[in-house]
Design an enzyme around this catalytic site. Structure first.
Site, short mmCIF file in Angstrom:
data_model
loop_
_atom_site.label_atom_id
_atom_site.label_comp_id
_atom_site.label_asym_id
_atom_site.label_seq_id
_atom_site.Cartn_x
_atom_site.Cartn_y
_atom_site.Cartn_z
N SER A 22 64.44 47.39 75.30
CA SER A 22 63.23 48.21 75.26
C SER A 22 62.23 47.76 76.32
O SER A 22 62.19 46.58 76.67
CB SER A 22 62.60 48.09 73.88
OG SER A 22 61.45 48.91 73.76
N PRO A 23 61.41 48.66 76.85
CA PRO A 23 60.33 48.22 77.74
C PRO A 23 59.41 47.24 77.02
O PRO A 23 59.01 47.49 75.87
CB PRO A 23 59.60 49.52 78.08
CG PRO A 23 60.60 50.61 77.82
CD PRO A 23 61.42 50.13 76.66
N TYR A 185 48.84 55.55 74.94
CA TYR A 185 48.56 55.64 76.36
C TYR A 185 48.38 57.11 76.77
O TYR A 185 48.41 58.00 75.93
CB TYR A 185 49.65 54.91 77.15
CG TYR A 185 49.70 53.44 76.78
CD1 TYR A 185 48.55 52.64 76.86
CD2 TYR A 185 50.87 52.85 76.30
CE1 TYR A 185 48.58 51.30 76.50
CE2 TYR A 185 50.90 51.50 75.93
CZ TYR A 185 49.75 50.74 76.03
OH TYR A 185 49.76 49.42 75.67
N ARG A 233 59.54 58.39 75.78
CA ARG A 233 59.20 57.58 74.61
C ARG A 233 58.03 58.23 73.88
O ARG A 233 56.98 58.48 74.47
CB ARG A 233 58.85 56.14 75.00
CG ARG A 233 58.26 55.34 73.83
CD ARG A 233 58.26 53.84 74.04
NE ARG A 233 59.52 53.27 73.54
CZ ARG A 233 59.69 51.96 73.30
NH1 ARG A 233 58.72 51.10 73.54
NH2 ARG A 233 60.84 51.52 72.86
N LEU A 304 61.72 46.13 64.65
CA LEU A 304 62.24 45.20 63.66
C LEU A 304 63.72 45.44 63.37
O LEU A 304 64.16 45.44 62.22
CB LEU A 304 61.40 45.26 62.37
CG LEU A 304 59.98 44.71 62.49
CD1 LEU A 304 59.26 44.78 61.15
CD2 LEU A 304 59.99 43.28 63.02
N ARG A 327 61.66 42.26 70.70
CA ARG A 327 61.41 40.85 70.38
C ARG A 327 62.69 40.10 70.05
O ARG A 327 62.81 38.92 70.37
CB ARG A 327 60.40 40.76 69.24
CG ARG A 327 59.05 41.33 69.61
CD ARG A 327 58.02 41.20 68.53
NE ARG A 327 56.88 42.05 68.85
CZ ARG A 327 55.69 41.98 68.24
NH1 ARG A 327 55.49 41.09 67.29
NH2 ARG A 327 54.71 42.79 68.58
#
Length: 361
Positions: A22-23, A185, A233, A304, A327
């Site tokens: 992922s970015p 954004y 996205r 997650l 992550r």
């Protein structure tokens, strides 16, 4: 049943598996030039050697004022584009597909980086390298400075900047492009009635709020031709009554597909502060599943996803066509290699330099 390790072909690109990077913002351009640094080569290169099918860059700004922070990467100049080239070439040399997320931070621009300035928050002032943010409406994000409302000429420049960034991206070898329309954004700000209070053709109805995104999808598709896959996205939900939600996401995904987009990366949140999100493993997967079934489009799930079996269940159960990891890949860049071993799948893309470390039954 689709396997986590089945290849996927999108237009002219075949991806080796369904586990994708992922970015992830890095805030590591310390000279504020927007030029990617050695950090990007090492960070993204490690994820490519680790077996990811697609390796996405961090959110990469299409113009200077589109950066989240002064330390963000960009691709609004030829110098920036050429600095991406060796990074792209290394990712591709490891069998992963190099991909770039094209972004504009909108009203969340010109903020202090997430690390290195722990005592500084909100908008970076001009005397310290900041700038005036732009947005669909003059509504601040939290305690940030009030942004300048984009006029129609400003909107035209945004479309042109995304088009130019797409051209630079494919010219230096990126095989997949993603438009960042999530996390509060600029493009998400236009989509969400929380941030968009316009009364012209870019505000009000869903068709109007989606107009800018769809214009950019059309412009990018015209610019890069038929062989380059184009992702979008989305935030599947603002987690706020009266905000953007999964059904609007599904509807606009269908429109975006008609305009030339191919794949939809479904996350959530980011449009406002103070929102309570019920975090739990795979908490955003239902949004991806809804968009996939309602709009009949290809989607990825993110958020997650931390174990090989969980990732496999999402893809094999039909909730999404792929998973995006963030992550967990920072903790273990070789997650895809480990996942193949744990799930009993034979793969042939261990780096030869690492074969001595490959797990053996």
């Amino acid at each position: 049943m689709t396997s986590l390790f089945d290849p996927l072909t999108l237009r002219g690109v075949t991806v080796r598996n369904r586990i994708w990077t992922s970015p992830m913002c890095q805030y590591s351009v310390l000279d504020h030039s927007g030029v990617p640094q050695t950090w990007q080569l090492v960070h993204l290169g490690a994820l490519a050697t680790g077996g990811s099918g697609i390796v996405f860059t961090e959110a990469t700004a299409v113009n200077p004022e589109g950066r989240i922070s002064p330390r963000d990467t960009g691709i609004w100049t030829d110098e920036q584009a050429e600095a991406w080239r060796p990074i792209v070439e290394f990712i591709a040399s490891q069998g992963a597909v190099p991909a770039i997320q094209l972004a504009h931070a909108g009203r969340k621009a010109s903020t202090w980086p997430a690390w290195g300035f722990e005592d500084r928050h909100g908008t970076v002032p001009p005397e310290e390298g900041g700038w005036r943010a732009v947005a669909p409406s003059p509504i601040a994000f939290g305690d940030d400075d009030v942004p300048e409302e984009l006029d129609l000429a400003g909107i035209e420049r945004i479309v042109a900047d995304f088009r130019a960034a797409a051209r630079r991206s494919v010219d230096v070898g990126f095989r997949i492009l993603e438009l960042h329309a999530a996390h509060g954004y600029l493009l998400h700000e236009f989509l969400s009635p929380i941030a968009n209070h316009r009364t012209d053709e870019y505000g009000g109805s869903l068709e109007n709020r989606a107009r800018l995104l769809l214009r950019i999808v059309t412009a990018v598709r015209e610019e890069v031709g038929d062989d380059v896959p184009l992702f979008v996205r989305f935030s599947g939900s603002d987690w706020t009554p009266g905000g953007w939600d999964e059904q609007q996401t599904a509807t606009v995904s269908g429109w975006a597909q008609e305009a030339g987009a191919d794949f939809f990366d479904i996350s959530s949140g980011g449009i406002q502060t103070g929102v309570r999100i019920p975090l739990q493993p795979g908490y955003q997967v239902p949004f991806a599943e809804h968009v996939r079934s309602s709009a009949e489009v290809d989607v990825s799930a993110v958020g997650l996803i931390t174990t090989p079996q969980q990732a496999a269940d999402i893809v094999e159960g039909g909730s999404a066509d792929a998973v995006m990891l963030a992550r967990e890949l920072l903790r273990d860049p070789h997650f895809p290699l480990r996942a193949a071993h744990e799930l009993g799948v034979s793969i042939d893309y261990w780096p030869p330099q690492y074969l001595r470390a490959a797990w053996r039954d």
